[in-house]
Design an enzyme around this catalytic site. Structure first.
Site: not given
Length: 429
Positions: A240, A282, A284, A326, A357
Site C-alpha cells: 500500500g 504487495e 499496491g 476516488r 447528475c
C-alpha cells in the site's frame, strides 16, 4: 511539453486524442515496467536475496499489463474470480498468482486450486474449512495457504483504506487469538499446507514505521507457532505504498522502505532467536498509479460566486465520477493541467467536474487553471492508473473510457473504449 502540448512517452496528447478520443487513460509502458523493476531490485538488495513482489490486480488489471509486470519478475495478486481469470488469460503461471479476498466462493477456490496458484490467503476461520472441503472434492493435497493477520496496526489516507484495525472485514485478529487458532486449524487439515503469514495495514501510506511495527507483530506470531511445531516459512509484509498526486509531493521511495523493513525484520528475528523468513510484498497502487494519465475534453466553463463572495471557475469535462470516483469516495486529491496549448491568461481558482447528475461529481476539488480555458481544450489529470479504470462505472449510462498503451509498439488500446451499443447489448428488454 512542446509548444504547450503535453507529451507522454514521446506522443502528443493532441495526436492521441484525435485517434482515440476522450476521455482516455494513457499508459506509459516504460514507466510501468521501470517501477515494477525498481521494487524488485530494491527489496532484493535490502534483503540480500530475491523477494516476491506481487502486483495488485485490483489497482488495474488487463492481460497486457499483467504480462508486462510479470516480465519484470513480479507475481500477481488477485482478489476475485474475474481478476484470477484475467491473470490466467495473460499466461501467468499458477505458482506466480496469489488469491486474496474475504468472501471467496467455492468456485473461485476450485479454479485457484486447479490452476496451481502459489497461495490462497485465508481470511477467516470458516474459510479454512471451505478450502479444505474444496481441496478434498478435487482430490487435491498440499494446497498452499497463508493466514492474513489483523495486527491492530493501521495506516493509510482514509478510514476505508486502513485495513488492519480490528473493526473491519479483513483478516484474523492477533489480539483475540483468532490468527493463532487459524494456524492450528490449518495444521490439522491434511489437504492444506501453511506457507506463511500475511499482513496488510492500509493503502496510500507515506512512511515505513507502520510496516516495521506490523512486521514485528507478525514475526512474534511466527515465533510462537514455530515453538509449537508449526513451520511458517514466509512472511508477506503487505504494502500500500503511497504515490504523489499533487505538485510538491513525492512517491514513497522503494529503496528507503525496503532498507527500513529489512533492518526491522533482521533485528526482530535476532531478538527472537529465529531465522529470517522468506519475504513477499504487495506495493499496491505504486506501480501502475503514476504510470497513467487521464485526458478529458473540456465542455462547459462556468464562473461561480461562492458563499464567501469569492469566485471559482467550474470546468466541466466529458468524464467524471464514472471514471474517477476516488475524489468523492475517499476525499482524494488530484491536480489537472491544460494539455493542448499554453494558457493565454493568469491562472484562477478552479474546480474540475464531470458530466454526471450529481453535485459530488468532482474530479479535482481545487486547482489553478488559466482563466481563458474554454470548450474544446484538453485537460490532463495525472496519477490515475490505480483505481481509475478499475473502479469505473456506467453511471448515467456513460460508457467507460479505453486504456491506451504508449511505448510498446504503436499506440494502441489495450482495453477497448465502451460504446452505447455495448450498454444496450446487456439490456434484454
Amino acid at each position: 511539453m512542446r509548444a504547450g502540448v503535453l507529451e507522454l512517452a514521446g506522443y502528443s496528447v493532441t495526436d492521441l486524442t484525435e485517434t482515440f478520443a476522450t476521455p482516455s487513460f494513457l499508459l506509459d509502458v516504460a514507466d510501468l515496467r521501470a517501477r515494477a523493476a525498481r521494487f524488485r531490485d530494491a527489496f532484493a538488495a535490502a534483503f540480500g536475496r530475491p523477494v516476491a513482489v506481487y502486483y495488485a490486480s485490483k489497482a488495474f488489471s488487463s492481460t497486457a499489463v499483467l504480462r508486462w509486470v510479470h516480465a519484470e519478475g513480479l507475481r500477481v495478486d488477485c482478489a476475485t474470480g474475474g481478476e484470477l481469470a484475467t491473470a490466467l488469460a495473460a499466461g501467468i503461471p499458477g505458482e506466480d498468482i496469489g488469491l486474496h479476498g474475504n468472501n471467496k466462493s467455492a468456485g473461485e477456490i476450485a479454479t485457484a486450486i486447479g490452476a496451481g496458484v502459489g497461495r490462497i490467503v485465508i481470511d477467516s476461520l470458516p474459510e479454512i474449512e471451505l478450502v479444505a472441503r474444496v481441496a478434498a472434492d478435487l482430490r487435491a493435497s498440499d494446497v498452499p495457504v497463508m493466514v492474513r493477520v489483523t495486527t491492530g496496526i493501521h495506516a493509510g489516507g482514509h478510514e476505508f483504506i486502513a485495513t488492519a484495525h480490528e473493526d473491519q472485514k479483513f483478516g484474523l485478529s492477533l489480539a483475540t487469538g483468532a490468527a493463532r487458532a487459524a494456524l492450528d486449524a490449518i495444521a490439522a487439515s491434511p489437504g492444506l499446507r501453511l506457507v506463511g503469514l500475511h499482513s496488510h495495514i492500509g493503502s496510500q501510506i507515506m512512511g515505513s514505521g507502520g510496516f516495521a511495527e506490523a512486521a514485528r507483530a507478525v514475526l512474534g506470531l511466527r515465533a510462537e507457532a514455530e515453538a509449537a511445531g508449526i513451520e511458517v516459512p514466509e512472511i508477506d509484509l503487505g504494502g500500500g505504498y503511497g504515490i504523489a498526486y499533487l505538485p510538491g509531493e513525492a512517491d514513497l521511495d522503494p529503496a528507503v522502505v525496503a532498507a527500513d523493513l529489512a533492518g526491522a525484520v533482521r533485528a526482530e528475528c535476532a531478538a527472537l532467536g529465529a531465522s529470517v523468513p522468506e519475504i513477499s510484498i504487495e506495493p499496491g497502487r505504486s506501480i501502475v498509479g503514476p504510470a497513467m494519465v487521464t485526458v478529458y475534453t473540456v465542455g462547459t466553463v462556468k464562473p461561480v460566486t461562492t458563499e464567501d463572495g469569492s469566485q471559482r471557475l467550474y470546468v466541466s469535462v466529458d468524464g467524471g465520477m464514472s471514471d474517477n470516483i476516488r475524489t468523492i469516495l475517499y476525499d482524494a486529491s488530484y491536480t489537472a493541467m491544460l494539455a493542448n496549448r499554453v494558457g493565454g491568461a493568469e491562472t484562477v481558482r478552479a474546480r474540475v467536474v464531470g458530466k454526471h447528475c450529481e453535485s459530488g461529481d468532482i474530479v479535482v476539488e481545487e486547482v489553478q487553471l488559466p482563466a481563458d480555458i474554454r470548450a474544446g481544450d484538453l485537460l490532463a489529470v495525472p496519477a490515475t492508473g490505480a483505481y481509475g479504470r478499475s473502479l469505473a462505472s456506467n453511471y448515467n449510462l456513460v460508457p467507460r473510457p479505453g486504456v491506451v498503451a504508449l511505448g510498446d509498439g504503436e499506440p494502441r488500446e489495450i482495453v477497448r473504449r465502451e460504446t452505447v451499443a455495448d450498454l444496450l447489448a446487456l439490456d434484454l428488454g
